[in-house]
Design a protein around this motif. Structure first.
Motif, PDB file in Angstrom:
ATOM      1  N   VAL A  33      16.044  58.423  37.724  1.00  0.00           N
ATOM      2  CA  VAL A  33      14.669  58.298  38.205  1.00  0.00           C
ATOM      3  C   VAL A  33      14.675  58.022  39.698  1.00  0.00           C
ATOM      4  O   VAL A  33      15.506  57.260  40.192  1.00  0.00           O
ATOM      5  CB  VAL A  33      13.954  57.140  37.454  1.00  0.00           C
ATOM      6  CG1 VAL A  33      12.575  56.891  38.025  1.00  0.00           C
ATOM      7  CG2 VAL A  33      13.869  57.435  35.967  1.00  0.00           C
ATOM      8  N   VAL A  34      13.759  58.656  40.428  1.00  0.00           N
ATOM      9  CA  VAL A  34      13.633  58.393  41.857  1.00  0.00           C
ATOM     10  C   VAL A  34      12.422  57.482  42.067  1.00  0.00           C
ATOM     11  O   VAL A  34      11.386  57.639  41.420  1.00  0.00           O
ATOM     12  CB  VAL A  34      13.489  59.705  42.668  1.00  0.00           C
ATOM     13  CG1 VAL A  34      12.210  60.458  42.322  1.00  0.00           C
ATOM     14  CG2 VAL A  34      13.560  59.428  44.170  1.00  0.00           C
ATOM     15  N   CYS A  35      12.587  56.478  42.927  1.00  0.00           N
ATOM     16  CA  CYS A  35      11.529  55.511  43.208  1.00  0.00           C
ATOM     17  C   CYS A  35      11.139  55.617  44.675  1.00  0.00           C
ATOM     18  O   CYS A  35      11.985  55.426  45.565  1.00  0.00           O
ATOM     19  CB  CYS A  35      12.000  54.097  42.881  1.00  0.00           C
ATOM     20  SG  CYS A  35      10.783  52.804  43.224  1.00  0.00           S
ATOM     21  N   ILE A  36       9.864  55.931  44.940  1.00  0.00           N
ATOM     22  CA  ILE A  36       9.391  56.112  46.310  1.00  0.00           C
ATOM     23  C   ILE A  36       8.130  55.288  46.550  1.00  0.00           C
ATOM     24  O   ILE A  36       7.454  54.862  45.619  1.00  0.00           O
ATOM     25  CB  ILE A  36       9.122  57.606  46.633  1.00  0.00           C
ATOM     26  CG1 ILE A  36       8.189  58.229  45.584  1.00  0.00           C
ATOM     27  CG2 ILE A  36      10.429  58.381  46.717  1.00  0.00           C
ATOM     28  CD1 ILE A  36       7.871  59.702  45.825  1.00  0.00           C
ATOM     29  N   VAL A  78      17.890  54.123  38.729  1.00  0.00           N
ATOM     30  CA  VAL A  78      16.790  54.267  39.670  1.00  0.00           C
ATOM     31  C   VAL A  78      17.325  54.389  41.102  1.00  0.00           C
ATOM     32  O   VAL A  78      18.004  53.486  41.599  1.00  0.00           O
ATOM     33  CB  VAL A  78      15.816  53.075  39.583  1.00  0.00           C
ATOM     34  CG1 VAL A  78      14.636  53.284  40.535  1.00  0.00           C
ATOM     35  CG2 VAL A  78      15.311  52.895  38.159  1.00  0.00           C
ATOM     36  N   LYS A  79      17.015  55.520  41.722  1.00  0.00           N
ATOM     37  CA  LYS A  79      17.375  55.748  43.125  1.00  0.00           C
ATOM     38  C   LYS A  79      16.155  55.404  43.971  1.00  0.00           C
ATOM     39  O   LYS A  79      15.165  56.109  43.979  1.00  0.00           O
ATOM     40  CB  LYS A  79      17.771  57.208  43.343  1.00  0.00           C
ATOM     41  CG  LYS A  79      18.292  57.520  44.755  1.00  0.00           C
ATOM     42  CD  LYS A  79      18.421  59.022  44.951  1.00  0.00           C
ATOM     43  CE  LYS A  79      19.432  59.633  44.001  1.00  0.00           C
ATOM     44  NZ  LYS A  79      19.512  61.115  44.143  1.00  0.00           N
ATOM     45  N   GLY A  97      17.910  66.468  40.688  1.00  0.00           N
ATOM     46  CA  GLY A  97      18.525  65.767  39.553  1.00  0.00           C
ATOM     47  C   GLY A  97      17.646  64.694  38.938  1.00  0.00           C
ATOM     48  O   GLY A  97      18.008  64.110  37.912  1.00  0.00           O
ATOM     49  N   SER A  98      16.487  64.434  39.546  1.00  0.00           N
ATOM     50  CA  SER A  98      15.601  63.399  39.004  1.00  0.00           C
ATOM     51  C   SER A  98      14.955  63.881  37.707  1.00  0.00           C
ATOM     52  O   SER A  98      14.619  65.044  37.556  1.00  0.00           O
ATOM     53  CB  SER A  98      14.500  63.049  40.018  1.00  0.00           C
ATOM     54  OG  SER A  98      15.062  62.536  41.210  1.00  0.00           O
ATOM     55  N   GLN A  99      14.788  62.945  36.779  1.00  0.00           N
ATOM     56  CA  GLN A  99      14.122  63.246  35.513  1.00  0.00           C
ATOM     57  C   GLN A  99      12.751  62.567  35.404  1.00  0.00           C
ATOM     58  O   GLN A  99      11.975  62.857  34.506  1.00  0.00           O
ATOM     59  CB  GLN A  99      15.011  62.799  34.348  1.00  0.00           C
ATOM     60  CG  GLN A  99      16.319  63.576  34.255  1.00  0.00           C
ATOM     61  CD  GLN A  99      17.302  62.915  33.324  1.00  0.00           C
ATOM     62  OE1 GLN A  99      17.983  61.954  33.682  1.00  0.00           O
ATOM     63  NE2 GLN A  99      17.375  63.406  32.099  1.00  0.00           N
ATOM     64  N   GLN A 129      10.278  70.117  42.929  1.00  0.00           N
ATOM     65  CA  GLN A 129      11.303  69.437  42.136  1.00  0.00           C
ATOM     66  C   GLN A 129      10.759  68.260  41.327  1.00  0.00           C
ATOM     67  O   GLN A 129      11.465  67.721  40.472  1.00  0.00           O
ATOM     68  CB  GLN A 129      12.429  68.955  43.054  1.00  0.00           C
ATOM     69  CG  GLN A 129      13.298  70.093  43.588  1.00  0.00           C
ATOM     70  CD  GLN A 129      14.402  69.578  44.489  1.00  0.00           C
ATOM     71  OE1 GLN A 129      14.147  68.963  45.529  1.00  0.00           O
ATOM     72  NE2 GLN A 129      15.639  69.830  44.100  1.00  0.00           N
ATOM     73  N   LEU A 130       9.508  67.863  41.586  1.00  0.00           N
ATOM     74  CA  LEU A 130       8.941  66.698  40.900  1.00  0.00           C
ATOM     75  C   LEU A 130       7.712  67.014  40.056  1.00  0.00           C
ATOM     76  O   LEU A 130       7.368  66.247  39.157  1.00  0.00           O
ATOM     77  CB  LEU A 130       8.549  65.609  41.926  1.00  0.00           C
ATOM     78  CG  LEU A 130       9.625  65.096  42.888  1.00  0.00           C
ATOM     79  CD1 LEU A 130       9.036  64.002  43.774  1.00  0.00           C
ATOM     80  CD2 LEU A 130      10.849  64.580  42.143  1.00  0.00           C
ATOM     81  N   CYS A 131       7.055  68.125  40.337  1.00  0.00           N
ATOM     82  CA  CYS A 131       5.724  68.374  39.765  1.00  0.00           C
ATOM     83  C   CYS A 131       5.696  68.443  38.244  1.00  0.00           C
ATOM     84  O   CYS A 131       4.641  68.242  37.636  1.00  0.00           O
ATOM     85  CB  CYS A 131       5.101  69.629  40.376  1.00  0.00           C
ATOM     86  SG  CYS A 131       6.012  71.142  40.040  1.00  0.00           S
TER      87      CYS A 131
END
Length: 202
Positions: A33-36, A78-79, A97-99, A129-131
């Motif tokens: 998971v990416v955290c922004i 979590v990145k 690579g994020s899910q 890549q996220l939508c």
């Protein structure tokens, strides 16, 4: 050997096997998971609390950091990406690579910063890549007097029209109520599991 003794021995063996030969528990599913979110939104504090780490000397993340956040039925890798202007423009380089996506915003921030957060969230929701990924949007710092409600955030960020058809959750959060934060992440895990099942049916 009498039948009674034989029965007792078999019973003892079964109990021993159940207690000692159970084997390790099945591995928990891991999700990347990416955290922004902008600097000051509280990303690092929330993730540190989830990992039972000290939050006394939290400093803004420069570049990125990765935490393995354990939950009962899954582990989220979590990145967390730094939210400074100099780093923000490179966020998309780390999306691959994020899910799933966690977007943290400061619900008590200035109107100017809230507008920037709105722009960044809209950009993330529409990024190729996220939508299609599940989103957890946290309206953080709900413990502050100036915090806008979840409904106000939902309306201001135009989430209903923009995110229609996507998998997303909007929840309020604060480090003072980590039970609610854990519940929000559990909802994200449920969306990730659903996406996995859909992929398996294709």
């Amino acid at each position: 050997m009498s039948e009674q003794i034989l029965f007792l021995l078999l019973l003892y063996f079964d109990c021993f096997r159940m207690l000692c030969c159970k084997g390790p528990p099945p591995p928990r599913t891991e999700y990347d998971v990416v955290c922004i979110g902008l600097t000051g939104s509280g990303k690092t504090s929330l993730l540190s609390k989830l990992c039972s780490e000290a939050t006394d000397n939290i400093v803004p993340t420069t570049g990125f950091s990765i935490k393995a956040v354990p939950f009962q039925n899954a582990i989220l890798n979590v990145k967390e990406l730094g939210g400074a202007d100099t780093i923000k423009k490179y966020w998309s380089r780390y999306y691959q690579g994020s899910q799933g996506v966690v977007f943290v915003l400061d619900s008590a921030s200035s109107d100017e910063d809230l507008e920037v957060a709105r722009t960044e969230l809209h950009s993330a929701l529409q990024h190729p890549q996220l939508c299609t990924l599940p989103f957890l949007i946290l309206a953080n710092h709900q413990d502050k007097p100036a915090a806008r409600s979840v409904q106000e955030i939902k309306k201001y960020f135009e989430l209903e029209p923009l995110a229609r058809g996507k998998s997303w959750i909007l929840e309020g959060s604060s480090v003072d109520n980590m039970d609610a934060v854990k519940e929000s992440f559990s909802q994200l895990i449920h969306l990730l599991e659903e996406k996995d099942q859909e992929a398996g049916r294709i």
